[in-house]
Design an enzyme around this catalytic site. Structure first.
Site, PDB file in Angstrom:
ATOM      1  N   ASP A   1      49.336  39.534  49.041  1.00  0.00           N
ATOM      2  CA  ASP A   1      47.941  39.744  48.790  1.00  0.00           C
ATOM      3  C   ASP A   1      47.394  38.791  48.033  1.00  0.00           C
ATOM      4  O   ASP A   1      48.078  38.158  47.306  1.00  0.00           O
ATOM      5  CB  ASP A   1      47.815  41.176  48.290  1.00  0.00           C
ATOM      6  CG  ASP A   1      46.304  41.539  48.109  1.00  0.00           C
ATOM      7  OD1 ASP A   1      45.685  41.326  49.147  1.00  0.00           O
ATOM      8  OD2 ASP A   1      45.718  42.136  47.061  1.00  0.00           O
TER       9      ASP A   1
ATOM     10  N   ASP B   1      43.548  38.959  46.352  1.00  0.00           N
ATOM     11  CA  ASP B   1      42.812  39.326  45.228  1.00  0.00           C
ATOM     12  C   ASP B   1      43.655  40.518  44.289  1.00  0.00           C
ATOM     13  O   ASP B   1      44.117  41.194  44.614  1.00  0.00           O
ATOM     14  CB  ASP B   1      41.684  40.191  45.666  1.00  0.00           C
ATOM     15  CG  ASP B   1      40.447  39.328  46.636  1.00  0.00           C
ATOM     16  OD1 ASP B   1      40.088  38.574  45.967  1.00  0.00           O
ATOM     17  OD2 ASP B   1      40.345  39.639  47.571  1.00  0.00           O
TER      18      ASP B   1
END
Length: 330
Positions: free
Chosen positions: A11, A13
Site C-alpha cells: 500500500d 498512503d
C-alpha cells in the site's frame, strides 16, 4: 522476511508515504528488500493519479519505479466496468486523471455529465472534486445508471492528519440517490485479481496500514500480510480485530520486511513473545488483557494480539487493553 516472499504488494498512503513525504525508514528498507531479490509492487486504492505519476513520485523519493509496478483501484474498477458494458461505452467519471486514463485503457469513453447518456457512473478519489461532480453522479444513479466505485476508504492519511477519503464521497451520493455501488478496490476481490494479473506474484506478502482494506484484502485473497503502524491503525484497534482483520505479522514500519518476526508461543494460559507474557481474562465478556515482563514494546504487542485473538475466537476482542498498552508505551 524478504526471502520468504517473491513480491511485496505495498500500500502507499500511510505505508510508503503520507501526502508528499516519505514515511520514516521506508526508502532504505524497500531498497534493501529489492537488493535481496524481492519484487516491489505498489497497490493503492487511491484512484486520483496515473501509475506513471505515482512511479515518478516514488522515483523522486529514491525508489526507482516503473509505471507497470503500480496497480491502482482505477485500473481494477475500469476492468470491472469493461466486463459489464459494451466496448466504447460512455462512462460518467467522477474522479481524477488516473481514473480517466484507466477507463480509456479499457476502451471506454469518460464523460462529465449525467446528460451524456453514460452506460455507467464511477467514483474515484480526487482532492479537487467539487459539489457539481457529486451532483452529476447522484443524477445518474437516480436514473438507474449502473454505479461503480474505485474504493470506499472513508479516510486517507495526509501530512497534516487524516482527511476524508473516496468512501466519504460515495456516501454523499448514496444519501442523495440511494443504492450502493459495485466496489473494485481493496478489500474486494477485483483488486486482488488485478494485482495478480499485473504482477504475476506467486508468493506475495501484502503490506499495509489499514485493517479493513489491506489486511482484509489479503485475507480475502488467502495470502499473508504485514501490518505497519505508520498509518491509521492503532494498537487498540489491532487487538480488537475480528479474524478477517488480523495480519500475519505486525511491525512499527517497513523495517519489518527485512527481518524475521519473533516467535509467539503458548505459555500456560497465556502467550509469550520476547520478554513479555500476555494473558486474557474473560476477553469475550469485556474483561482485561494483562501483560507481564519486559523487552521490546512490539514483542509485547505481538503477545497481546495472540492472547486477545485466541480469547475472542471468531469475534472481535472486547477486553480492556488500556493498562497493558500503557506498559509498552502504546
Amino acid at each position: 522476511m524478504s526471502e520468504a516472499y517473491d513480491t511485496a504488494l505495498l500500500d502507499l498512503d500511510g505505508v510508503v508515504y503520507a501526502g508528499g513525504q516519505a514515511v520514516a525508514h521506508a526508502v532504505e528498507s524497500l531498497t534493501a528488500a529489492r537488493e535481496r531479490g524481492m519484487h516491489l509492487a505498489y497497490v493503492t486504492n487511491n484512484a486520483a493519479r496515473t501509475p506513471q505519476a505515482v512511479a515518478d513520485q516514488l522515483t523522486g523519493f529514491g525508489l526507482p519505479t516503473a509505471a507497470e509496478d503500480v496497480i491502482t483501484s482505477a485500473q481494477a474498477v475500469a476492468r470491472l466496468i469493461a466486463e459489464q458494458v459494451p466496448s466504447g461505452a460512455r462512462v460518467l467519471a467522477i474522479g481524477g486523471e488516473g481514473l480517466r486514463v484507466a477507463l480509456r485503457e479499457r476502451g471506454l469513453e469518460p464523460v462529465g455529465s449525467a446528460d451524456d447518456d453514460p452506460a455507467a457512473v464511477v467514483q474515484g478519489y480526487d482532492p479537487e472534486l467539487d459539489w457539481g461532480q457529486l451532483a452529476e453522479a447522484a443524477y445518474a444513479v437516480q436514473r438507474g445508471v449502473p454505479w461503480f466505485a474505485s474504493n470506499t476508504d472513508l479516510t486517507i492519511p495526509k501530512e497534516r492528519g487524516i482527511a476524508p477519503g473516496n468512501g466519504a464521497l460515495v456516501e454523499v451520493v448514496r444519501i442523495a440517490a440511494g443504492g450502493a455501488p459495485q466496489v473494485a478496490g481493496k478489500p474486494q476481490p477485483p483488486m486482488h485479481r488485478e494485482t495478480v494479473l499485473r504482477t504475476g506474484a506467486e508468493r506475495p506478502l501484502v503490506i499495509g496500514d489499514r485493517l479493513d482494506t489491506d489486511i482484509e484484502g489479503a485475507w480475502n485473497g488467502g495470502v499473508d500480510s504485514l501490518l505497519v503502524l505508520t498509518g491509521v491503525t492503532t494498537p487498540a484497534e489491532l487487538l480488537a480485530a475480528p479474524p478477517r482483520h488480523r495480519p500475519t505479522y505486525v511491525d512499527a514500519d517497513l523495517r519489518g520486511v527485512l527481518a524475521p518476526q519473533p516467535e509467539v508461543t503458548a505459555d500456560g494460559d497465556g502467550f509469550r513473545c520476547g520478554g513479555w507474557r500476555a494473558t486474557a481474562s474473560g476477553a469475550g465478556a469485556g474483561d482485561t488483557l494483562d501483560l507481564d515482563g519486559a523487552g521490546a514494546p512490539l514483542d509485547g504487542l505481538r503477545a497481546l494480539c495472540a492472547a486477545a485473538w485466541t480469547a475472542a475466537g471468531e469475534g472481535g476482542c472486547a477486553a480492556d487493553a488500556g493498562k497493558a498498552l500503557r506498559r509498552i508505551g502504546m
